[in-house]
Motif scaffolding. Structure first.
Motif, short mmCIF file in Angstrom:
data_model
loop_
_atom_site.label_atom_id
_atom_site.label_comp_id
_atom_site.label_asym_id
_atom_site.label_seq_id
_atom_site.Cartn_x
_atom_site.Cartn_y
_atom_site.Cartn_z
N SER A 202 2.02 10.35 -7.75
CA SER A 202 3.36 9.80 -7.98
C SER A 202 3.76 8.71 -6.99
O SER A 202 4.61 7.87 -7.33
N VAL A 203 3.19 8.73 -5.78
CA VAL A 203 3.64 7.76 -4.78
C VAL A 203 2.53 6.82 -4.30
O VAL A 203 2.60 5.62 -4.57
N PRO A 204 1.49 7.31 -3.59
CA PRO A 204 0.49 6.36 -3.07
C PRO A 204 -0.23 5.55 -4.15
O PRO A 204 -0.43 4.34 -3.97
N LEU A 205 -0.61 6.17 -5.27
CA LEU A 205 -1.32 5.43 -6.32
C LEU A 205 -0.46 4.32 -6.92
O LEU A 205 -0.93 3.17 -7.02
N PRO A 206 0.81 4.59 -7.33
CA PRO A 206 1.65 3.48 -7.80
C PRO A 206 1.86 2.40 -6.74
O PRO A 206 1.86 1.21 -7.06
N LEU A 207 2.02 2.83 -5.47
CA LEU A 207 2.22 1.86 -4.40
C LEU A 207 0.99 0.96 -4.22
O LEU A 207 1.12 -0.26 -4.06
N LEU A 208 -0.18 1.55 -4.26
CA LEU A 208 -1.42 0.76 -4.15
C LEU A 208 -1.55 -0.21 -5.31
O LEU A 208 -1.97 -1.36 -5.13
N PHE A 209 -1.20 0.26 -6.51
CA PHE A 209 -1.26 -0.61 -7.69
C PHE A 209 -0.28 -1.78 -7.54
O PHE A 209 -0.62 -2.93 -7.85
N ILE A 210 0.91 -1.50 -7.05
CA ILE A 210 1.93 -2.54 -6.86
C ILE A 210 1.47 -3.54 -5.81
O ILE A 210 1.61 -4.76 -5.98
N VAL A 211 0.92 -3.04 -4.69
CA VAL A 211 0.40 -3.93 -3.64
C VAL A 211 -0.70 -4.82 -4.20
O VAL A 211 -0.74 -6.03 -3.93
N PHE A 212 -1.60 -4.24 -5.01
CA PHE A 212 -2.69 -5.02 -5.62
C PHE A 212 -2.14 -6.12 -6.51
O PHE A 212 -2.57 -7.29 -6.42
N THR A 213 -1.20 -5.78 -7.41
CA THR A 213 -0.67 -6.77 -8.35
C THR A 213 0.07 -7.89 -7.62
O THR A 213 -0.11 -9.07 -7.95
N TYR A 214 0.87 -7.55 -6.61
CA TYR A 214 1.62 -8.58 -5.91
C TYR A 214 0.71 -9.41 -4.99
O TYR A 214 1.02 -10.58 -4.72
N THR A 215 -0.36 -8.83 -4.54
CA THR A 215 -1.35 -9.62 -3.78
C THR A 215 -1.98 -10.66 -4.68
O THR A 215 -2.16 -11.83 -4.29
N ARG A 216 -2.34 -10.26 -5.91
CA ARG A 216 -2.91 -11.19 -6.88
C ARG A 216 -1.89 -12.28 -7.23
O ARG A 216 -2.24 -13.46 -7.31
N ILE A 217 -0.63 -11.88 -7.40
CA ILE A 217 0.43 -12.86 -7.70
C ILE A 217 0.57 -13.85 -6.55
O ILE A 217 0.70 -15.06 -6.77
N LEU A 218 0.53 -13.33 -5.32
CA LEU A 218 0.67 -14.19 -4.13
C LEU A 218 -0.47 -15.20 -4.06
O LEU A 218 -0.25 -16.39 -3.77
N LEU A 243 11.64 -1.67 -4.23
CA LEU A 243 10.51 -0.79 -3.91
C LEU A 243 10.54 -0.36 -2.45
O LEU A 243 10.39 0.83 -2.14
N ILE A 244 10.72 -1.30 -1.54
CA ILE A 244 10.74 -0.99 -0.10
C ILE A 244 11.89 -0.05 0.22
O ILE A 244 11.73 0.94 0.95
N ASN A 245 13.06 -0.33 -0.35
CA ASN A 245 14.24 0.49 -0.12
C ASN A 245 14.01 1.92 -0.57
O ASN A 245 14.25 2.88 0.18
N PHE A 246 13.53 2.08 -1.79
CA PHE A 246 13.34 3.43 -2.34
C PHE A 246 12.21 4.17 -1.62
O PHE A 246 12.31 5.37 -1.36
N SER A 247 11.15 3.47 -1.26
CA SER A 247 10.01 4.09 -0.57
C SER A 247 10.42 4.65 0.78
O SER A 247 10.00 5.74 1.17
N CYS A 248 11.28 3.93 1.50
CA CYS A 248 11.74 4.39 2.82
C CYS A 248 12.51 5.69 2.70
O CYS A 248 12.28 6.64 3.45
#
Length: 306
Positions: A202-218, A243-248
């Protein structure tokens, strides 16, 4: 224990001087709840009414804001009742239900943010394939997945602990979250293992996926023109901030249950109130001010009202 009805009651012990400030607490929380419903519902209404916003990105934003309203509704009515009650109690079965709804909608938040990250990835990195990939059917499937998967995952937890014996009946908090496990006489190994698996999904896997997608976008936007970078930042920045707000806040909630450290009651209350007030209000403010099309329609709406 209520011997006549055979109902187990849990007492909330996270309130600070509730007898003295009950009406102040009530007014603040009631005002926050009304603001959450109005602000989120206004943006959802704008997206629904304006056909120009019937695009995957805005549909996902509407789903995220609806999730915020549901999340708040699972918490606020009980909180408001507690502020006006002599005793802040809840039945064990109702506490398990609140626990289930609280984490199901929290998990849905991460999955919805993942879906939004995927939508931005396809839009920016594969613009020609975007209409083919992000069809209406795909959007509906992703939305169903974002809500149903957490519901299925977290529905197992209450069944595992529903019949477990309680040795403690005072919960150090103001809502039923994962700290409920500290009330059991014996910690369940199966529950801990299953909880860890669900947490990873529920948390690390979605976060890793989000980091991957935004890295590609960057990477893609860095190689593109200034106009492309500007548009990418305009649509991606609100998602990242949410995302950062909710994750904290969710990290605090998870660590609170896992660590044995006793936080001062006032600190615990402030953090809990921030989780239920700040985040559901942060989403509509962020998307209302940072998303250009929504902001223009909001301005037009308020000028008409005034």
């Amino acid at each position: 224990m209520d011997d006549e009805l055979n109902v187990t009651y849990i007492t909330f012990d996270g309130h600070v001087e509730v007898q003295k400030y009950r009406y102040l607490y009530f007014v603040i929380m009631f005002t926050a709840y009304i603001l959450i419903i109005c602000s989120n519902s206004t943006i959802v209404g704008i997206i629904v009414i304006n056909k120009a916003l019937h695009e995957p990105m805005y549909i996902f934003i509407a789903a995220l804001l609806i999730n915020s309203v549901l999340y708040s509704t699972a918490i606020y009515p009980k909180l408001l009742i507690d502020f006006l009650s002599e005793k802040q109690i809840i039945s064990y079965s109702a506490c398990l239900f609140q626990w289930f709804v609280y984490y199901t909608l929290g998990g849905s938040e991460f999955f919805l943010l993942s879906v939004m990250a995927y939508d931005r990835y396809v839009s920016i990195c594969k613009p020609l394939q975007y209409p083919t990939i992000m069809r209406k059917t795909t959007v509906y499937i992703l939305l169903i997945f974002a809500w149903m998967l957490p519901a299925c995952q977290f529905s197992v937890g209450p069944f595992l602990i529903a019949n477990k014996k309680l040795c403690y009946f005072i919960l150090k908090g103001i809502i039923c979250n994962s700290t409920i496990q500290k009330l059991h006489c014996v910690r369940s190994t199966v529950q801990n293992i299953y909880g860890l698996i669900v947490f990873v999904i529920s948390v690390p896997l979605p976060l890793l996926f989000i980091v991957f997608t935004y890295t590609r976008i960057l990477i893609i936007t860095y190689r593109s023109s200034r106009e492309v970078r500007r548009k990418a930042a305009q649509t991606c920045l609100p998602h990242l901030l949410v995302l950062i707000n909710f994750s904290c806040f969710m990290s605090y909630d998870v660590l609170l249950a896992r660590l044995e450290t006793d936080f001062p009651k006032t600190v615990h209350l402030i953090m809990s109130l921030q989780l239920v007030i700040y985040h559901p209000l942060f989403n509509p403010i962020m998307y209302g001010l940072k998303m250009k099309e929504i902001y223009k329609l909001l301005k037009r709406l308020f000028f008409k009202v005034l």
